[in-house]
Design a protein around this motif. Structure first.
Motif, PDB file in Angstrom:
ATOM      1  N   LEU A  43      76.953 100.775  37.373  1.00 50.75           N
ATOM      2  CA  LEU A  43      75.848 100.772  36.416  1.00 50.75           C
ATOM      3  C   LEU A  43      75.465  99.332  36.099  1.00 50.75           C
ATOM      4  O   LEU A  43      76.253  98.584  35.516  1.00 50.75           O
ATOM      5  N   GLU A  44      74.248  98.938  36.484  1.00 47.70           N
ATOM      6  CA  GLU A  44      73.811  97.559  36.349  1.00 47.70           C
ATOM      7  C   GLU A  44      72.549  97.468  35.495  1.00 47.70           C
ATOM      8  O   GLU A  44      71.643  98.303  35.622  1.00 47.70           O
ATOM      9  N   LEU A  45      72.493  96.458  34.644  1.00 49.95           N
ATOM     10  CA  LEU A  45      71.304  96.207  33.835  1.00 49.95           C
ATOM     11  C   LEU A  45      70.295  95.426  34.678  1.00 49.95           C
ATOM     12  O   LEU A  45      70.615  94.363  35.208  1.00 49.95           O
ATOM     13  N   VAL A  46      69.079  95.972  34.810  1.00 51.50           N
ATOM     14  CA  VAL A  46      68.045  95.336  35.626  1.00 51.50           C
ATOM     15  C   VAL A  46      66.739  95.276  34.839  1.00 51.50           C
ATOM     16  O   VAL A  46      66.571  95.948  33.817  1.00 51.50           O
ATOM     17  N   GLU A  47      65.825  94.464  35.332  1.00 53.87           N
ATOM     18  CA  GLU A  47      64.459  94.480  34.822  1.00 53.87           C
ATOM     19  C   GLU A  47      63.591  95.155  35.858  1.00 53.87           C
ATOM     20  O   GLU A  47      63.676  94.844  37.053  1.00 53.87           O
ATOM     21  N   THR A  48      62.761  96.075  35.421  1.00 48.47           N
ATOM     22  CA  THR A  48      61.957  96.861  36.342  1.00 48.47           C
ATOM     23  C   THR A  48      60.598  97.161  35.720  1.00 48.47           C
ATOM     24  O   THR A  48      60.385  96.899  34.532  1.00 48.47           O
ATOM     25  N   ALA A  49      59.694  97.698  36.508  1.00 45.05           N
ATOM     26  CA  ALA A  49      58.364  98.028  36.002  1.00 45.05           C
ATOM     27  C   ALA A  49      58.446  99.184  35.021  1.00 45.05           C
ATOM     28  O   ALA A  49      59.191 100.150  35.234  1.00 45.05           O
ATOM     29  N   ARG A  50      57.689  99.081  33.943  1.00 43.56           N
ATOM     30  CA  ARG A  50      57.604 100.167  32.979  1.00 43.56           C
ATOM     31  C   ARG A  50      56.818 101.325  33.582  1.00 43.56           C
ATOM     32  O   ARG A  50      55.792 101.117  34.230  1.00 43.56           O
ATOM     33  N   PRO A  51      57.284 102.568  33.419  1.00 45.90           N
ATOM     34  CA  PRO A  51      56.554 103.699  34.003  1.00 45.90           C
ATOM     35  C   PRO A  51      55.259 103.998  33.259  1.00 45.90           C
ATOM     36  O   PRO A  51      55.067 103.572  32.119  1.00 45.90           O
ATOM     37  N   GLU A  52      54.377 104.732  33.919  1.00 47.82           N
ATOM     38  CA  GLU A  52      53.105 105.161  33.333  1.00 47.82           C
ATOM     39  C   GLU A  52      53.092 106.681  33.200  1.00 47.82           C
ATOM     40  O   GLU A  52      53.495 107.383  34.136  1.00 47.82           O
ATOM     41  N   PRO A  53      52.664 107.210  32.076  1.00 45.44           N
ATOM     42  CA  PRO A  53      52.615 108.677  31.930  1.00 45.44           C
ATOM     43  C   PRO A  53      51.494 109.278  32.771  1.00 45.44           C
ATOM     44  O   PRO A  53      50.396 108.719  32.861  1.00 45.44           O
ATOM     45  N   GLY A  54      51.793 110.421  33.376  1.00 48.85           N
ATOM     46  CA  GLY A  54      50.786 111.147  34.125  1.00 48.85           C
ATOM     47  C   GLY A  54      50.088 112.177  33.252  1.00 48.85           C
ATOM     48  O   GLY A  54      50.257 112.199  32.027  1.00 48.85           O
ATOM     49  N   ILE A  55      49.322 113.034  33.868  1.00 46.97           N
ATOM     50  CA  ILE A  55      48.640 114.101  33.140  1.00 46.97           C
ATOM     51  C   ILE A  55      49.687 114.984  32.458  1.00 46.97           C
ATOM     52  O   ILE A  55      50.665 115.400  33.073  1.00 46.97           O
ATOM     53  N   GLY A  56      49.493 115.230  31.167  1.00 44.25           N
ATOM     54  CA  GLY A  56      50.423 116.085  30.422  1.00 44.25           C
ATOM     55  C   GLY A  56      51.706 115.403  30.012  1.00 44.25           C
ATOM     56  O   GLY A  56      52.625 116.064  29.521  1.00 44.25           O
ATOM     57  N   GLU A  57      51.788 114.080  30.188  1.00 38.00           N
ATOM     58  CA  GLU A  57      53.006 113.350  29.865  1.00 38.00           C
ATOM     59  C   GLU A  57      52.768 112.327  28.762  1.00 38.00           C
ATOM     60  O   GLU A  57      51.631 111.950  28.471  1.00 38.00           O
ATOM     61  N   VAL A  58      53.883 111.855  28.172  1.00 38.42           N
ATOM     62  CA  VAL A  58      53.834 110.760  27.208  1.00 38.42           C
ATOM     63  C   VAL A  58      54.806 109.676  27.647  1.00 38.42           C
ATOM     64  O   VAL A  58      55.779 109.947  28.355  1.00 38.42           O
ATOM     65  N   LEU A  59      54.515 108.459  27.236  1.00 38.06           N
ATOM     66  CA  LEU A  59      55.439 107.343  27.392  1.00 38.06           C
ATOM     67  C   LEU A  59      56.184 107.179  26.079  1.00 38.06           C
ATOM     68  O   LEU A  59      55.559 107.082  25.017  1.00 38.06           O
ATOM     69  N   VAL A  60      57.506 107.139  26.145  1.00 40.71           N
ATOM     70  CA  VAL A  60      58.338 107.022  24.950  1.00 40.71           C
ATOM     71  C   VAL A  60      59.048 105.676  24.946  1.00 40.71           C
ATOM     72  O   VAL A  60      59.662 105.282  25.951  1.00 40.71           O
ATOM     73  N   ARG A  61      58.935 104.969  23.844  1.00 34.96           N
ATOM     74  CA  ARG A  61      59.726 103.756  23.616  1.00 34.96           C
ATOM     75  C   ARG A  61      61.092 104.221  23.117  1.00 34.96           C
ATOM     76  O   ARG A  61      61.213 104.771  22.016  1.00 34.96           O
ATOM     77  N   VAL A  62      62.112 104.062  23.931  1.00 32.69           N
ATOM     78  CA  VAL A  62      63.430 104.624  23.652  1.00 32.69           C
ATOM     79  C   VAL A  62      64.143 103.817  22.571  1.00 32.69           C
ATOM     80  O   VAL A  62      64.304 102.605  22.695  1.00 32.69           O
ATOM     81  N   HIS A  63      64.557 104.490  21.509  1.00 32.20           N
ATOM     82  CA  HIS A  63      65.365 103.851  20.473  1.00 32.20           C
ATOM     83  C   HIS A  63      66.850 104.115  20.697  1.00 32.20           C
ATOM     84  O   HIS A  63      67.679 103.260  20.409  1.00 32.20           O
ATOM     85  N   ALA A  64      67.192 105.289  21.202  1.00 30.57           N
ATOM     86  CA  ALA A  64      68.591 105.631  21.459  1.00 30.57           C
ATOM     87  C   ALA A  64      68.665 106.668  22.568  1.00 30.57           C
ATOM     88  O   ALA A  64      67.745 107.479  22.732  1.00 30.57           O
ATOM     89  N   ALA A  65      69.763 106.617  23.326  1.00 33.67           N
ATOM     90  CA  ALA A  65      69.982 107.559  24.431  1.00 33.67           C
ATOM     91  C   ALA A  65      71.381 108.136  24.326  1.00 33.67           C
ATOM     92  O   ALA A  65      72.360 107.382  24.211  1.00 33.67           O
ATOM     93  N   GLY A  66      71.492 109.451  24.354  1.00 36.84           N
ATOM     94  CA  GLY A  66      72.801 110.089  24.312  1.00 36.84           C
ATOM     95  C   GLY A  66      73.504 110.020  25.655  1.00 36.84           C
ATOM     96  O   GLY A  66      72.867 109.978  26.710  1.00 36.84           O
ATOM     97  N   PRO A 112      54.664  96.306  26.721  1.00 34.90           N
ATOM     98  CA  PRO A 112      54.946  95.433  27.873  1.00 34.90           C
ATOM     99  C   PRO A 112      54.841  96.191  29.192  1.00 34.90           C
ATOM    100  O   PRO A 112      54.936  97.418  29.235  1.00 34.90           O
ATOM    101  N   ARG A 113      54.664  95.442  30.270  1.00 41.53           N
ATOM    102  CA  ARG A 113      54.558  96.041  31.605  1.00 41.53           C
ATOM    103  C   ARG A 113      55.914  96.167  32.290  1.00 41.53           C
ATOM    104  O   ARG A 113      56.031  96.847  33.297  1.00 41.53           O
ATOM    105  N   HIS A 114      56.928  95.495  31.761  1.00 41.96           N
ATOM    106  CA  HIS A 114      58.263  95.566  32.340  1.00 41.96           C
ATOM    107  C   HIS A 114      59.264  95.995  31.268  1.00 41.96           C
ATOM    108  O   HIS A 114      58.973  95.952  30.074  1.00 41.96           O
ATOM    109  N   MET A 115      60.444  96.395  31.713  1.00 41.46           N
ATOM    110  CA  MET A 115      61.462  96.876  30.774  1.00 41.46           C
ATOM    111  C   MET A 115      62.845  96.655  31.348  1.00 41.46           C
ATOM    112  O   MET A 115      63.027  96.456  32.554  1.00 41.46           O
ATOM    113  N   ARG A 116      63.834  96.708  30.475  1.00 44.49           N
ATOM    114  CA  ARG A 116      65.239  96.712  30.900  1.00 44.49           C
ATOM    115  C   ARG A 116      65.672  98.160  31.134  1.00 44.49           C
ATOM    116  O   ARG A 116      65.261  99.065  30.399  1.00 44.49           O
ATOM    117  N   ALA A 117      66.504  98.353  32.130  1.00 46.48           N
ATOM    118  CA  ALA A 117      67.025  99.686  32.430  1.00 46.48           C
ATOM    119  C   ALA A 117      68.383  99.557  33.100  1.00 46.48           C
ATOM    120  O   ALA A 117      68.709  98.518  33.677  1.00 46.48           O
TER     121      ALA A 117
END
Length: 327
Positions: free
Chosen positions: A30-53, A13-18
């Protein structure tokens, strides 16, 4: 992938919750919003987050309204992440779409783990340990890398050495106990009496109830002290070290501590954890061999990030708090 065109998982998707923070303050900012999904740059990856510590640095940053790197709101908190590579930027060869990864990217700059997606330098992440779910993997990076970099990289803990770990039942402490034991050390921990049984189960050899006993009087001939309490603990800890020993502090030290260390023939240093793929691979090896496990205090959904902070700030949890994102 080394192609100039980035590889992408179909249907991203092009958007995400954050979770977004617009100003300094309590958990309510701390507020739940909908925002644009980021794009990876050179040397980067996009990660679909399953869990956050969730870590103490998160609520300290929220309250202060500024990262150690200087970044100010608006921003998204969270460093610890476990998820799946969704897109690969140009030049990345160490991960591919579909890989399960974990890590602590960009620290101390914002990583944005309290979100459905984040981008990260590819080499700030490592393959997720086999045999554990994303929740347990997400609990590890910041705390385990802190313990690893203090005990392995800085102090070079070796078999037979005596290691004193303060706040041994905490997020960093309980992992440090296990890492030191895995390297063959004799481990002494300070913790309240209620947490002694838990720490014995992790392999601690000797425990001191700091409410009832002065560790500086009870312990001696120590090779390494891992200090995370501050106050008078650093100065008192110097008294436990043998000549040539080292105090590794996770918090800033007073100049008087460095002077006293020199006078006693020991070393004192302050550690700031940093992203470290090699360290993550060492941690993974311990996890997969059954020598390292992370205690989970609570698991909450992403939208309950404020509740996670409220719980963490009580100071009464043992182990880590984790947010689930994609399940």
């Amino acid at each position: 992938m080394s192609d100039t065109t980035a590889a992408t998982s179909p249907g991203t998707p092009r958007h995400m919750r954050a979770i977004r923070q617009e100003k300094a303050g309590g958990p309510e900012v701390l507020e739940l919003v909908e925002t644009a999904r980021p794009e990876p740059g050179i040397g980067e990856v996009l990660v679909r987050v399953h869990a956050a510590g969730v870590n103490p640095v998160d609520w300290k940053t929220r309250t202060r309204g500024r990262f150690y790197s200087g970044h100010t709101p608006p921003f998204t908190l969270g460093f610890d992440v476990s998820g799946v590579v969704e897109k690969v930027g140009e030049g990345v060869t160490v991960h591919a779409v579909g890989d399960e990864v974990y890590g602590m990217p960009r620290f101390p700059a914002p990583a944005g783990a309290y979100a459905e997606y984040l981008t990260a330098p590819a080499r700030h992440l490592a393959p997720k340990p086999h045999g554990i779910e994303h929740v347990r993997a997400a609990a590890l990076p910041l705390a385990a890398l802190t313990a690893w970099q203090a005990l392995v990289d800085t102090a070079d803990v070796r078999e037979g050495q005596r290691v004193l770990i303060h706040a041994a039942a905490g997020g960093v402490g309980h992992l440090a106990v296990q890492i030191a034991k895995a390297r063959g050390a004799y481990v002494i921990g300070t913790a309240s009496a209620a947490k002694h049984e838990f720490l014995r189960g992790l392999g601690a050899d000797e425990l001191i109830d700091y409410h009832e006993q002065d560790f500086a009087e009870a312990v001696g001939d120590v090779d390494v002290v891992l200090e995370s309490v501050s106050g008078d603990y650093p100065a008192r800890s110097l008294r436990t070290l043998r000549p040539g020993g080292i105090l590794v502090s996770l918090l800033p030290l007073e100049e008087s501590v460095y002077a006293e260390a020199g006078a006693r023939g020991v070393r004192a240093t302050r550690l700031m954890v940093e992203p470290d793929q090699a360290g993550l691979r060492g941690i993974t090896e311990l996890v997969e061999s059954g020598r390292l496990r992370c205690e989970i205090a609570a698991v909450l959904p992403l939208e309950d990030a404020a509740k996670a902070h409220e719980l963490g700030e009580t100071g009464r949890t043992s182990g880590k708090i984790v947010l689930t994102v994609h399940v």
